[in-house]
Design a protein around this motif. Structure first.
Motif, PDB file in Angstrom:
ATOM      1  N   GLY A   1       0.819  -1.209   0.000  1.00 48.53           N
ATOM      2  CA  GLY A   1       0.000   0.000   0.000  1.00 48.53           C
ATOM      3  C   GLY A   1       0.852   1.258   0.000  1.00 48.53           C
ATOM      4  N   ALA A   2       1.937   1.254   0.781  1.00 49.16           N
ATOM      5  CA  ALA A   2       2.832   2.412   0.834  1.00 49.16           C
ATOM      6  C   ALA A   2       3.523   2.628  -0.508  1.00 49.16           C
ATOM      7  CB  ALA A   2       3.871   2.216   1.937  1.00 49.16           C
ATOM      8  N   ILE A   3       3.999   1.570  -1.142  1.00 48.63           N
ATOM      9  CA  ILE A   3       4.666   1.694  -2.446  1.00 48.63           C
ATOM     10  C   ILE A   3       3.702   2.242  -3.492  1.00 48.63           C
ATOM     11  CG2 ILE A   3       5.752   0.407  -4.314  1.00 48.63           C
ATOM     12  CD1 ILE A   3       6.853  -1.513  -2.200  1.00 48.63           C
ATOM     13  N   ALA A   4       2.489   1.712  -3.507  1.00 47.20           N
ATOM     14  CA  ALA A   4       1.487   2.183  -4.472  1.00 47.20           C
ATOM     15  C   ALA A   4       1.157   3.652  -4.242  1.00 47.20           C
ATOM     16  CB  ALA A   4       0.228   1.326  -4.369  1.00 47.20           C
ATOM     17  N   GLY A   5       1.009   4.050  -2.977  1.00 42.19           N
ATOM     18  CA  GLY A   5       0.707   5.445  -2.688  1.00 42.19           C
ATOM     19  C   GLY A   5       1.827   6.387  -3.082  1.00 42.19           C
ATOM     20  N   ALA A   6       3.080   5.987  -2.843  1.00 41.68           N
ATOM     21  CA  ALA A   6       4.219   6.829  -3.207  1.00 41.68           C
ATOM     22  C   ALA A   6       4.311   7.006  -4.719  1.00 41.68           C
ATOM     23  CB  ALA A   6       5.509   6.214  -2.662  1.00 41.68           C
ATOM     24  N   CYS A   7       4.112   5.938  -5.471  1.00 46.00           N
ATOM     25  CA  CYS A   7       4.159   6.036  -6.936  1.00 46.00           C
ATOM     26  C   CYS A   7       3.075   6.966  -7.466  1.00 46.00           C
ATOM     27  CB  CYS A   7       4.001   4.647  -7.552  1.00 46.00           C
ATOM     28  SG  CYS A   7       5.382   3.524  -7.261  1.00 46.00           S
ATOM     29  N   ALA A   8       1.883   6.848  -6.921  1.00 41.56           N
ATOM     30  CA  ALA A   8       0.786   7.696  -7.369  1.00 41.56           C
ATOM     31  C   ALA A   8       1.023   9.159  -7.018  1.00 41.56           C
ATOM     32  CB  ALA A   8      -0.527   7.213  -6.754  1.00 41.56           C
ATOM     33  N   GLU A   9       1.574   9.419  -5.830  1.00 43.14           N
ATOM     34  CA  GLU A   9       1.792  10.798  -5.396  1.00 43.14           C
ATOM     35  C   GLU A   9       2.853  11.493  -6.245  1.00 43.14           C
ATOM     36  OE1 GLU A   9       0.871  14.013  -2.761  1.00 43.14           O
ATOM     37  OE2 GLU A   9      -0.097  12.134  -3.324  1.00 43.14           O
ATOM     38  N   VAL A  10       3.948  10.835  -6.502  1.00 44.90           N
ATOM     39  CA  VAL A  10       5.023  11.446  -7.294  1.00 44.90           C
ATOM     40  C   VAL A  10       4.558  11.696  -8.729  1.00 44.90           C
ATOM     41  CG1 VAL A  10       7.323  11.048  -8.265  1.00 44.90           C
ATOM     42  CG2 VAL A  10       6.851  10.466  -5.875  1.00 44.90           C
ATOM     43  N   ALA A  11       3.784  10.798  -9.281  1.00 40.42           N
ATOM     44  CA  ALA A  11       3.356  10.917 -10.675  1.00 40.42           C
ATOM     45  C   ALA A  11       2.358  12.054 -10.889  1.00 40.42           C
ATOM     46  CB  ALA A  11       2.748   9.600 -11.149  1.00 40.42           C
ATOM     47  N   THR A  12       1.593  12.395  -9.877  1.00 47.46           N
ATOM     48  CA  THR A  12       0.484  13.336 -10.083  1.00 47.46           C
ATOM     49  C   THR A  12       0.549  14.565  -9.181  1.00 47.46           C
ATOM     50  OG1 THR A  12      -0.910  12.153  -8.477  1.00 47.46           O
ATOM     51  CG2 THR A  12      -1.019  11.440 -10.777  1.00 47.46           C
ATOM     52  N   TYR A  13       1.629  14.766  -8.454  1.00 49.91           N
ATOM     53  CA  TYR A  13       1.668  15.861  -7.489  1.00 49.91           C
ATOM     54  C   TYR A  13       1.522  17.247  -8.130  1.00 49.91           C
ATOM     55  CZ  TYR A  13       2.899  18.411  -3.277  1.00 49.91           C
ATOM     56  OH  TYR A  13       2.871  19.244  -2.187  1.00 49.91           O
ATOM     57  N   PRO A  14       2.124  17.551  -9.295  1.00 50.83           N
ATOM     58  CA  PRO A  14       1.922  18.882  -9.895  1.00 50.83           C
ATOM     59  C   PRO A  14       0.458  19.217 -10.147  1.00 50.83           C
ATOM     60  CG  PRO A  14       3.777  17.783 -10.921  1.00 50.83           C
ATOM     61  CD  PRO A  14       3.117  16.767 -10.031  1.00 50.83           C
ATOM     62  N   PHE A  15      -0.344  18.239 -10.540  1.00 57.67           N
ATOM     63  CA  PHE A  15      -1.778  18.487 -10.728  1.00 57.67           C
ATOM     64  C   PHE A  15      -2.434  18.890  -9.409  1.00 57.67           C
ATOM     65  CE2 PHE A  15      -0.736  15.432 -14.127  1.00 57.67           C
ATOM     66  CZ  PHE A  15      -1.146  16.167 -15.231  1.00 57.67           C
TER      67      PHE A  15
ATOM     68  N   SER B   1       4.251  15.745   1.923  1.00 56.00           N
ATOM     69  CA  SER B   1       3.151  15.013   1.291  1.00 56.00           C
ATOM     70  C   SER B   1       3.457  13.521   1.221  1.00 56.00           C
ATOM     71  CB  SER B   1       2.892  15.555  -0.117  1.00 56.00           C
ATOM     72  OG  SER B   1       1.824  14.867  -0.728  1.00 56.00           O
ATOM     73  N   LEU B   2       4.704  13.176   0.860  1.00 57.73           N
ATOM     74  CA  LEU B   2       5.093  11.761   0.832  1.00 57.73           C
ATOM     75  C   LEU B   2       5.084  11.157   2.240  1.00 57.73           C
ATOM     76  CD1 LEU B   2       8.011  11.646  -1.770  1.00 57.73           C
ATOM     77  CD2 LEU B   2       5.739  10.625  -1.975  1.00 57.73           C
ATOM     78  N   LEU B   3       5.534  11.964   3.212  1.00 59.05           N
ATOM     79  CA  LEU B   3       5.489  11.480   4.590  1.00 59.05           C
ATOM     80  C   LEU B   3       4.063  11.215   5.044  1.00 59.05           C
ATOM     81  CD1 LEU B   3       8.177  13.800   6.258  1.00 59.05           C
ATOM     82  CD2 LEU B   3       8.410  11.389   5.609  1.00 59.05           C
ATOM     83  N   GLN B   4       3.133  11.962   4.466  1.00 52.65           N
ATOM     84  CA  GLN B   4       1.709  11.747   4.775  1.00 52.65           C
ATOM     85  C   GLN B   4       1.115  10.610   3.957  1.00 52.65           C
ATOM     86  OE1 GLN B   4      -0.859  13.623   2.419  1.00 52.65           O
ATOM     87  NE2 GLN B   4      -2.411  12.260   3.259  1.00 52.65           N
ATOM     88  N   VAL B   5       1.523  10.519   2.683  1.00 52.45           N
ATOM     89  CA  VAL B   5       0.930   9.525   1.786  1.00 52.45           C
ATOM     90  C   VAL B   5       1.375   8.110   2.140  1.00 52.45           C
ATOM     91  CG1 VAL B   5       1.000   8.661  -0.590  1.00 52.45           C
ATOM     92  CG2 VAL B   5       0.497  11.056  -0.138  1.00 52.45           C
ATOM     93  N   LEU B   6       2.644   7.938   2.485  1.00 49.96           N
ATOM     94  CA  LEU B   6       3.149   6.585   2.763  1.00 49.96           C
ATOM     95  C   LEU B   6       2.365   5.896   3.871  1.00 49.96           C
ATOM     96  CD1 LEU B   6       7.010   7.125   2.433  1.00 49.96           C
ATOM     97  CD2 LEU B   6       5.481   5.967   0.837  1.00 49.96           C
ATOM     98  N   PRO B   7       2.225   6.488   5.052  1.00 51.72           N
ATOM     99  CA  PRO B   7       1.413   5.814   6.073  1.00 51.72           C
ATOM    100  C   PRO B   7      -0.073   5.816   5.734  1.00 51.72           C
ATOM    101  CG  PRO B   7       2.134   7.945   6.872  1.00 51.72           C
ATOM    102  CD  PRO B   7       2.853   7.708   5.585  1.00 51.72           C
ATOM    103  N   SER B   8      -0.546   6.887   5.090  1.00 53.75           N
ATOM    104  CA  SER B   8      -1.968   6.959   4.757  1.00 53.75           C
ATOM    105  C   SER B   8      -2.370   5.848   3.785  1.00 53.75           C
ATOM    106  CB  SER B   8      -2.306   8.322   4.149  1.00 53.75           C
ATOM    107  OG  SER B   8      -3.646   8.368   3.732  1.00 53.75           O
ATOM    108  N   ALA B   9      -1.593   5.685   2.719  1.00 58.27           N
ATOM    109  CA  ALA B   9      -1.918   4.660   1.728  1.00 58.27           C
ATOM    110  C   ALA B   9      -1.791   3.261   2.306  1.00 58.27           C
ATOM    111  CB  ALA B   9      -1.003   4.815   0.510  1.00 58.27           C
ATOM    112  N   SER B  10      -0.740   3.030   3.088  1.00 57.86           N
ATOM    113  CA  SER B  10      -0.543   1.692   3.656  1.00 57.86           C
ATOM    114  C   SER B  10      -1.645   1.359   4.659  1.00 57.86           C
ATOM    115  CB  SER B  10       0.828   1.603   4.323  1.00 57.86           C
ATOM    116  OG  SER B  10       0.939   2.545   5.373  1.00 57.86           O
ATOM    117  N   ILE B  11      -1.990   2.322   5.521  1.00 55.59           N
ATOM    118  CA  ILE B  11      -3.026   2.073   6.528  1.00 55.59           C
ATOM    119  C   ILE B  11      -4.389   1.919   5.873  1.00 55.59           C
ATOM    120  CG2 ILE B  11      -4.265   3.101   8.477  1.00 55.59           C
ATOM    121  CD1 ILE B  11      -1.623   4.353   9.338  1.00 55.59           C
TER     122      ILE B  11
END
Length: 420
Positions: free
Chosen positions: A340-354, A395-405
């Protein structure tokens, strides 16, 4: 000597008897025998009440013809004759047509009841599915609310301090609860958003799998299902996200909470102001959800096809009901959190400018409103390319635990609620 027994019965009153063939005054009873053509003529002569053999045979032939013509008649009686070792035994088969009609009606009623039960089970399963996603969002968002607050400070307020100085500032000025500022509206926004997102993805993925006829969902089907789920959830839940952003922005405290911010935006900017940034939101959430769900599903599928994954599934099937909810997770607790954390990090980096462009659009007033492209260009002109990634680290520090949890709680709640 063989005995012969005749019994006539009809569901209609005598005054409403409807014969399957014409009768005449010579007949002893208002009815006829549906004789199988294989029976000999001597048997027909024995049973027939007519003296004339030819008349008897004509009556039998007419009976055979009228049997075929009387199939559609609702209330018909007839008598069938069979042979046994002891002689002739009558076997009454009254009201066969009526029984067939009753059986047909009973079958229709039973089918309707089955359909009602299936729809009811489907509605209950959908509700459980949505609750699993909502609970996952509530738990994960509350857990990472302080990190979400730091991210918004960088994006919305344009904070220039480093993360440690910003943490110290919030703690001194607003106290510990300041890190959870706006968390209620965030939960109210995120719970339905994640519930719709998870449910829509599973639904779209299953439909694509059914249409393709494959044994397993392909990566392209996962990507399409994830993008469609992101669009669906964004359109339904964007107004709550806009209100939350307005409250957190400078001067948002004076609006009087969620209801006050909602009333202010409707009165001053109109209803469609709640959908500010819809296009960049869709442009952000569609690829974000596509990457998030696709990466998680690909990692999960790869593990379940591996020797270790197959051994785990085999052991789970052997133990069966003795497993608790945590042990029933296909990936196991730690691997579910990690994927879940890996998936969230990939999604965040790919779309953060939007995400940065969308937040800026939501803060614009009607008088100085700009388009998504113009807003992006202005951000780059003022702060360079790095401005499109402002706040990425928190944002990544927030997304990693958020996506995994969120994925962990979602998978766990599906087991607890027994979601199909």
């Amino acid at each position: 000597m063989p005995k012969f027994h005749i019994q006539f019965k009809n569901s209609r009153p005598d005054s409403q008897v409807h014969l399957p063939f014409p009768s005449n005054s010579n007949s002893l009873a208002p009815g006829g025998l549906f004789i199988d053509p294989l029976f000999p003529s001597s048997l027909i002569d024995f049973v027939s009440p007519f003296k004339d053999v030819s008349a008897s045979r004509k009556t039998a032939c007419a009976t055979r013809r009228q049997k075929r013509e009387a199939v559609a008649v609702k209330d018909v009686f007839f008598l069938s004759v069979s042979l046994s070792n002891d002689g002739l035994v009558s076997e009454h088969k009254g009201f066969q047509l009526q029984n067939e009609v009753k059986k047909s009606n009973n079958g229709v009623v039973a089918e309707a009841k089955r359909n009602v039960r299936v729809r009811r089970r489907g509605a209950v399963n959908t509700t459980k599915h949505l609750w699993a996603g909502a609970i996952a969002a509530m738990v994960s968002r509350t857990f990472v609310a302080p990190l979400e607050r730091l991210k918004l400070e960088y994006i919305v307020r344009g904070e220039q301090r480093n993360i440690f100085e910003l943490v110290k500032k919030i703690a001194l000025t607003q106290g510990l609860l300041g890190f959870w500022k706006g968390n209620l509206i965030n939960v109210l926004r995120t719970a339905p958003f994640k519930a719709v997102n998870f449910y829509a993805y599973d639904t779209y993925r299953k439909q694509l799998l059914r249409l393709s006829g494959n044994e397993e969902t392909t990566n392209s089907e996962r990507f399409i299902a994830g993008a469609a789920a992101g669009i669906t959830a964004t359109v339904l839940c964007l107004p709550l996200d806009t209100i939350r952003t307005k409250i957190v922005a400078p001067g948002g405290e004076a609006l009087g909470g969620v209801i006050g911010a909602f009333r202010h935006m409707i009165q001053t900017e109109g209803f469609f102001s709640l959908y500010k940034g819809l296009v960049p939101s869709i442009a952000s959430m569609a690829p974000s959800a596509a990457v998030f769900y696709s990466v998680y599903d690909m990692l999960k599928s790869a593990y379940l096809r591996s020797p270790e994954g197959r051994r785990r599934i085999q052991n789970m099937s052997q133990i069966g009901q003795e497993l608790n909810a945590l042990d029933q997770l296909e990936l196991g607790p730690m691997r579910t959190l990690l994927y879940g954390a890996i998936a969230g990090a990939c999604a965040e980096v790919a779309t953060y400018p939007f995400e940065v462009v969308r937040r800026q659009l939501q803060l614009q007033v009607q008088a100085s409103k700009m388009g998504a492209l113009a807003t992006g260009v202005r951000i780059v002109e003022q702060g360079g390319i790095s401005a499109l990634y402002a706040g990425l680290i928190p944002s990544l520090l927030q997304v990693l635990p958020s996506a995994s949890i969120s994925y962990f709680v979602y998978e766990f709640m599906k087991i607890v609620l027994k979601v199909d």
